[in-house]
Design a protein around this motif. Structure first.
Motif, PDB file in Angstrom:
ATOM      1  N   LEU A  66       0.850  -1.184   0.000  1.00 38.90           N
ATOM      2  CA  LEU A  66       0.000   0.000   0.000  1.00 38.90           C
ATOM      3  C   LEU A  66       0.889   1.239   0.000  1.00 38.90           C
ATOM      4  O   LEU A  66       1.726   1.419   0.888  1.00 38.90           O
ATOM      5  N   ALA A  67       0.704   2.079  -1.021  1.00 39.56           N
ATOM      6  CA  ALA A  67       1.516   3.289  -1.143  1.00 39.56           C
ATOM      7  C   ALA A  67       0.911   4.411  -0.319  1.00 39.56           C
ATOM      8  O   ALA A  67      -0.309   4.579  -0.276  1.00 39.56           O
TER       9      ALA A  67
ATOM     10  N   GLN B 199      11.696   9.094  -6.243  1.00 37.20           N
ATOM     11  CA  GLN B 199      10.496   8.397  -5.775  1.00 37.20           C
ATOM     12  C   GLN B 199       9.456   8.310  -6.893  1.00 37.20           C
ATOM     13  O   GLN B 199       9.312   9.241  -7.689  1.00 37.20           O
ATOM     14  N   PRO B 200       8.714   7.195  -6.978  1.00 38.90           N
ATOM     15  CA  PRO B 200       7.666   7.086  -8.003  1.00 38.90           C
ATOM     16  C   PRO B 200       6.457   7.944  -7.662  1.00 38.90           C
ATOM     17  O   PRO B 200       6.183   8.225  -6.490  1.00 38.90           O
ATOM     18  N   VAL B 201       5.752   8.347  -8.692  1.00 40.28           N
ATOM     19  CA  VAL B 201       4.548   9.173  -8.540  1.00 40.28           C
ATOM     20  C   VAL B 201       3.454   8.569  -9.405  1.00 40.28           C
ATOM     21  O   VAL B 201       3.683   8.252 -10.578  1.00 40.28           O
ATOM     22  N   MET B 202       2.271   8.399  -8.827  1.00 37.13           N
ATOM     23  CA  MET B 202       1.091   7.951  -9.566  1.00 37.13           C
ATOM     24  C   MET B 202       0.100   9.113  -9.612  1.00 37.13           C
ATOM     25  O   MET B 202      -0.172   9.735  -8.580  1.00 37.13           O
TER      26      MET B 202
ATOM     27  N   PHE C  95      -1.200   7.455 -14.795  1.00 30.39           N
ATOM     28  CA  PHE C  95       0.109   7.782 -15.346  1.00 30.39           C
ATOM     29  C   PHE C  95       1.152   7.636 -14.238  1.00 30.39           C
ATOM     30  O   PHE C  95       0.861   7.865 -13.060  1.00 30.39           O
ATOM     31  N   THR C  96       2.336   7.253 -14.622  1.00 29.44           N
ATOM     32  CA  THR C  96       3.413   7.083 -13.659  1.00 29.44           C
ATOM     33  C   THR C  96       4.573   7.989 -14.020  1.00 29.44           C
ATOM     34  O   THR C  96       4.775   8.347 -15.181  1.00 29.44           O
ATOM     35  N   GLY C  97       5.317   8.371 -13.004  1.00 31.92           N
ATOM     36  CA  GLY C  97       6.480   9.219 -13.210  1.00 31.92           C
ATOM     37  C   GLY C  97       7.456   9.071 -12.064  1.00 31.92           C
ATOM     38  O   GLY C  97       7.248   8.279 -11.145  1.00 31.92           O
TER      39      GLY C  97
ATOM     40  N   GLY D  67      -2.189  13.626  -8.055  1.00 28.90           N
ATOM     41  CA  GLY D  67      -1.760  12.280  -7.698  1.00 28.90           C
ATOM     42  C   GLY D  67      -1.138  12.240  -6.323  1.00 28.90           C
ATOM     43  O   GLY D  67      -1.409  13.088  -5.468  1.00 28.90           O
ATOM     44  N   ARG D  68      -0.277  11.256  -6.138  1.00 23.49           N
ATOM     45  CA  ARG D  68       0.362  11.067  -4.837  1.00 23.49           C
ATOM     46  C   ARG D  68       1.787  10.561  -5.049  1.00 23.49           C
ATOM     47  O   ARG D  68       2.040   9.725  -5.912  1.00 23.49           O
ATOM     48  N   VAL D  69       2.686  11.082  -4.254  1.00 20.89           N
ATOM     49  CA  VAL D  69       4.071  10.623  -4.273  1.00 20.89           C
ATOM     50  C   VAL D  69       4.172   9.371  -3.404  1.00 20.89           C
ATOM     51  O   VAL D  69       3.750   9.370  -2.246  1.00 20.89           O
ATOM     52  N   ASP D  70       4.682   8.292  -3.983  1.00 20.74           N
ATOM     53  CA  ASP D  70       4.827   7.041  -3.231  1.00 20.74           C
ATOM     54  C   ASP D  70       6.054   7.148  -2.329  1.00 20.74           C
ATOM     55  O   ASP D  70       7.113   6.567  -2.590  1.00 20.74           O
ATOM     56  N   ALA D  71       5.887   7.897  -1.242  1.00 23.09           N
ATOM     57  CA  ALA D  71       7.009   8.113  -0.338  1.00 23.09           C
ATOM     58  C   ALA D  71       7.263   6.905   0.551  1.00 23.09           C
ATOM     59  O   ALA D  71       8.366   6.718   1.051  1.00 23.09           O
TER      60      ALA D  71
END
Length: 387
Positions: A61-62, A239-242, A253-255, A292-296
């Protein structure tokens, strides 16, 4: 006489039957409900196929700060007039693709062309003057070697030659500037892209610095987002971002975080975060709102899709298949995972529990359940034997 007596008795019996039915009108409905439910009064057995259920599992869970902003191109150019002239022609419209070097706008070069011709004539005259001064200096050197002229005359001739040489250099610089000005009357595309904003039309007067049009590279889009200052400590480069983009529905989208601004905005107290896009099918329209949200942080948690949960007021529950019966189970629901859309289950279920994937509204607690796998297998065997 006997026939009349029998007729009266028949009418009386019919009236008595009607009166009994009126006194107990709910009896037929109750009988029907009992027939529907079965002889023992229990709900009808529910036939469930394997695709109708899902097993609760622990997933990553991100969690992290929310990021909002817009999609902007990394490569963009605001093409402006570098000379003051009248716009003669605009060759590209908004949305048209361009290649590097394509002519986009033509400006009137009449006055600038005259300046170019004047600079060419000035260079020619300066060159002739230099040649004459050089020949004069050479003659005086010969005479000085024979003692037929003074040293002062030789020095004066050398000064005139040097001045003429300087004038040639200055004339060449003016000519180069004039040629450059003529070249600036033709505005070309700096890279492959698309015209995004046309600002002028033929006949407009373009002063120096006036914006003519914009060119963007749609393959260089990035997410220019902002994060609240009190959450920025959790954001790190890499860090990945959704995120989702307005206009693209539920498409994800992912970044990846590429850069974090070292200073917060003075008004909003938000910090700009640049996110590089990693999708091959990245959005091609600049300026769209994105969130979106940063997958910290990633934690293991039980998750369920929203379709498997039923909300009734402030309560949320699922229908759990427990053995061969159906059990209504209340849940404690946590945050929503922006990557998958599933919700964290904090209480009510355990890993390995089986729940209905798409529960209906006519289910009963304790209702008998039968899995349809065996029947499907037997039906398949029957079809194979028939062949």
């Amino acid at each position: 006489m006997l026939r009349k007596t029998l007729l009266v008795l028949a009418i009386a019996s019919a009236l008595a039957a009607c009166g009994k039915a009126d006194k107990d009108p709910a009896k037929p409905a109750a009988a029907k409900a009992q027939a529907d439910a079965g002889k023992d009064g229990k709900p009808v057995q529910l036939l469930v196929a394997p695709e109708d259920v899902l097993t609760v599992q622990s997933n990553a869970l991100a969690s992290g700060p929310v990021i909002t902003g817009s999609i902007q191109p990394e490569r963009k150019a605001d093409l402006r007039a570098e000379v003051s002239a009248v716009v003669l022609q605009v060759l590209k419209e908004n949305g048209e693709p361009v290649k590097r070097g394509d002519v986009l706008v033509k400006l009137d070069e009449t006055s600038i062309r005259d300046s170019l011709m004047s600079a060419e004539e000035a260079l020619r005259a300066a060159t002739q003057a230099f040649d004459q001064s050089q020949r004069a200096l050479d003659r005086l050197k010969t005479l000085r070697a024979s003692g037929m002229t003074s040293a002062q005359a030789l020095d004066d001739a050398e000064v005139r030659r040097n001045n003429a040489q300087s004038e040639v250099s200055a004339a060449r610089a003016r000519l180069a500037t004039a040629r450059q000005q003529v070249g600036r009357t033709v505005v070309r595309a700096p890279f492959d892209g698309i015209v995004s904003d046309r600002k002028v039309s033929a006949g407009d007067t373009a002063a120096i610095g006036k914006e003519l049009l914009k060119v963007i590279d749609p393959t260089s889009m990035r997410f220019e987002g902002r994060v609240s200052a009190d959450k920025i400590a959790a954001v790190k480069v890499g860090q990945p971002v959704m995120f989702r983009v307005n206009g693209y529905g539920e498409q994800q989208f992912t970044g990846t975080v590429k850069r974090i601004d070292p200073s917060a905005n003075d008004v909003t107290r938000q910090v700009e975060v640049l996110v590089g896009l990693s999708n091959a099918n990245q959005p091609r329209v600049a300026g769209l709102y994105a969130e979106g949200r940063v997958d910290a942080e990633l934690n293991d948690a039980l998750t369920l899709p929203e379709a498997a949960m039923v909300k009734a007021g402030d309560k949320t529950y699922v229908w759990k298949v427990k053995g061969k019966t159906l059990a209504r189970t209340d849940l404690t629901v946590g945050a929503r995972d922006p990557r998958t859309g599933n919700y964290e289950i904090k209480g009510g279920l355990a890993a390995g529990d089986t729940v209905l994937r798409h529960p209906s509204s006519n289910l009963k607690d304790g209702q008998a359940v039968e899995m349809a796998a065996a029947r499907v297998a037997s039906a398949s065997n029957g079809q194979a034997q028939g062949r």
